[in-house]
Scaffold this motif. Structure first.
Motif, short mmCIF file in Angstrom:
data_model
loop_
_atom_site.label_atom_id
_atom_site.label_comp_id
_atom_site.label_asym_id
_atom_site.label_seq_id
_atom_site.Cartn_x
_atom_site.Cartn_y
_atom_site.Cartn_z
N ALA A 224 -7.79 5.72 3.36
CA ALA A 224 -7.49 6.91 2.56
C ALA A 224 -6.22 7.61 3.06
O ALA A 224 -5.51 8.24 2.29
CB ALA A 224 -8.67 7.88 2.60
N GLN A 225 -5.94 7.45 4.35
CA GLN A 225 -4.73 8.08 4.92
C GLN A 225 -3.54 7.12 4.94
O GLN A 225 -2.50 7.43 5.52
CB GLN A 225 -5.03 8.64 6.31
CG GLN A 225 -6.01 9.81 6.25
CD GLN A 225 -5.82 10.82 7.36
OE1 GLN A 225 -4.71 11.03 7.85
NE2 GLN A 225 -6.89 11.46 7.75
N GLY A 226 -3.69 5.96 4.31
CA GLY A 226 -2.55 5.08 4.09
C GLY A 226 -2.27 4.04 5.16
O GLY A 226 -1.21 3.41 5.15
N MET B 194 0.85 -1.18 0.00
CA MET B 194 0.00 0.00 0.00
C MET B 194 0.89 1.23 0.00
O MET B 194 1.84 1.33 0.77
CB MET B 194 -0.91 -0.02 1.24
CG MET B 194 -1.69 1.26 1.43
SD MET B 194 -2.78 1.20 2.88
CE MET B 194 -4.21 0.47 2.12
N THR B 195 0.59 2.18 -0.86
CA THR B 195 1.32 3.44 -0.87
C THR B 195 0.95 4.24 0.36
O THR B 195 -0.23 4.39 0.67
CB THR B 195 0.96 4.25 -2.14
OG1 THR B 195 1.22 3.44 -3.27
CG2 THR B 195 1.78 5.51 -2.21
N GLU B 196 1.96 4.73 1.03
CA GLU B 196 1.68 5.48 2.25
C GLU B 196 1.26 6.91 1.91
O GLU B 196 2.05 7.70 1.42
CB GLU B 196 2.90 5.49 3.18
CG GLU B 196 3.07 4.20 3.91
CD GLU B 196 3.93 4.34 5.15
OE1 GLU B 196 4.32 5.46 5.50
OE2 GLU B 196 4.19 3.31 5.77
N ALA B 197 0.01 7.19 2.18
CA ALA B 197 -0.50 8.55 2.02
C ALA B 197 -0.04 9.35 3.23
O ALA B 197 0.28 8.80 4.28
CB ALA B 197 -2.02 8.52 1.95
N GLN B 198 0.00 10.64 3.08
CA GLN B 198 0.37 11.50 4.20
C GLN B 198 -0.81 11.60 5.17
O GLN B 198 -1.95 11.78 4.76
CB GLN B 198 0.75 12.89 3.71
CG GLN B 198 1.30 13.75 4.83
CD GLN B 198 1.93 15.02 4.30
OE1 GLN B 198 2.16 15.17 3.12
NE2 GLN B 198 2.22 15.93 5.21
N VAL B 199 -0.52 11.44 6.44
CA VAL B 199 -1.55 11.49 7.47
C VAL B 199 -1.92 12.95 7.73
O VAL B 199 -1.04 13.82 7.84
CB VAL B 199 -1.05 10.81 8.77
CG1 VAL B 199 -2.07 10.95 9.88
CG2 VAL B 199 -0.74 9.35 8.50
N GLN B 200 -3.23 13.21 7.82
CA GLN B 200 -3.74 14.56 8.06
C GLN B 200 -4.60 14.57 9.32
O GLN B 200 -5.52 13.77 9.44
CB GLN B 200 -4.60 15.03 6.88
CG GLN B 200 -3.84 15.13 5.57
CD GLN B 200 -2.85 16.26 5.57
OE1 GLN B 200 -3.10 17.33 6.09
NE2 GLN B 200 -1.69 16.02 4.99
N SER B 201 -4.28 15.47 10.23
CA SER B 201 -5.14 15.64 11.41
C SER B 201 -6.29 16.58 11.04
O SER B 201 -6.24 17.27 10.03
CB SER B 201 -4.34 16.21 12.59
OG SER B 201 -3.76 17.46 12.27
N VAL B 202 -7.31 16.56 11.88
CA VAL B 202 -8.45 17.44 11.63
C VAL B 202 -8.01 18.90 11.74
O VAL B 202 -7.08 19.22 12.48
CB VAL B 202 -9.61 17.16 12.62
CG1 VAL B 202 -10.18 15.77 12.39
CG2 VAL B 202 -9.18 17.34 14.06
N GLU B 203 -8.68 19.77 11.00
CA GLU B 203 -8.32 21.20 11.03
C GLU B 203 -9.04 21.94 12.14
O GLU B 203 -8.53 22.93 12.65
CB GLU B 203 -8.61 21.83 9.67
CG GLU B 203 -7.69 21.30 8.59
CD GLU B 203 -7.93 21.98 7.25
OE1 GLU B 203 -8.49 23.09 7.24
OE2 GLU B 203 -7.54 21.39 6.24
N ALA B 204 -10.23 21.48 12.49
CA ALA B 204 -10.99 22.11 13.57
C ALA B 204 -11.15 21.09 14.69
O ALA B 204 -11.55 19.95 14.44
CB ALA B 204 -12.36 22.57 13.06
N PRO C 146 1.39 9.85 12.73
CA PRO C 146 1.75 10.18 11.36
C PRO C 146 2.67 9.16 10.69
O PRO C 146 2.80 9.16 9.48
CB PRO C 146 2.42 11.54 11.48
CG PRO C 146 2.83 11.65 12.90
CD PRO C 146 1.88 10.83 13.70
N ASP C 147 3.26 8.24 11.47
CA ASP C 147 4.12 7.21 10.89
C ASP C 147 3.34 5.94 10.50
O ASP C 147 3.93 4.95 10.10
CB ASP C 147 5.26 6.86 11.84
CG ASP C 147 4.77 6.31 13.18
OD1 ASP C 147 3.55 6.08 13.34
OD2 ASP C 147 5.62 6.14 14.07
N HIS C 148 2.00 5.97 10.65
CA HIS C 148 1.11 4.87 10.29
C HIS C 148 1.24 3.64 11.20
O HIS C 148 0.71 2.59 10.88
CB HIS C 148 1.31 4.42 8.83
CG HIS C 148 0.92 5.45 7.84
ND1 HIS C 148 1.84 6.33 7.31
CD2 HIS C 148 -0.26 5.76 7.27
CE1 HIS C 148 1.22 7.13 6.46
NE2 HIS C 148 -0.06 6.80 6.42
#
Length: 165
Positions: free
Chosen positions: A145-147, A1-11, A117-119
């Motif tokens: 979706a976040q890898g 699986m390609t590791e997508a970049q992890v994103q935290s919530v904005e709010a 963020p390191d999955h």
């Protein structure tokens, strides 16, 4: 699986996040038995603005266990904390804090997806000990979706009670 970049919530509203959460599922952890049951996390605000973390479960032998930690909110990134479970007197040691990012949360703060963020680490949390299949599917779709690799995913058994220490 390609590791997508992890994103935290904005709010993110830390006050709404505080309180008791039931673990619905997780990726394996070194410090928690794969068969641990009744896993909960309770968050409360300390006077200094840090977050007290109180994790509890029944281990593989049915014995109650507890891990107390401290979370430090990231002022520049809502939904991100650094967490340590070292004893208070040792928390000054560098490189002993782990990233704790809220990746998805519903508007009522009933369900949350938290990861690193390191999955490597991932948790699905709920205010209730059980969630419906539609909610579970939506949150697990976000993990993909976040890898995150969900092959080793562990569903936590919940009786609905909080472990007493």
């Amino acid at each position: 699986m390609t590791e997508a970049q992890v994103q935290s919530v904005e709010a993110f509203d830390l006050q709404k996040y505080l309180g008791l959460w039931y673990e619905i599922g997780r990726l394996p952890l070194k410090y928690e038995d794969d068969t641990a049951t009744d896993v909960t996390a309770e968050y409360s605000l300390d006077d200094d603005g840090t977050v007290k973390v109180d994790n509890r479960c029944l281990d593989e032998d049915g014995e109650p266990t507890q891990a107390l930690g401290q979370g430090i909110p990231d002022e520049e990134h809502p939904g991100r904390l650094e967490v340590t479970f070292l004893p208070e007197g040792l928390r000054w040691i560098p490189f002993t804090k782990a990233d704790y990012w809220v990746l998805k949360i519903d508007p009522d703060y009933r369900h949350a997806l938290v990861g690193t963020p390191d999955h490597k680490y991932l948790w699905l949390l709920s205010r209730d000990p059980r969630i419906d299949d539609e909610t579970r599917s939506a949150y697990l779709a976000e993990t993909r979706a976040q890898g995150y690799d969900l092959e080793p995913w562990i569903e936590a058994a919940q009786s609905g009670r909080r472990v007493e220490i």
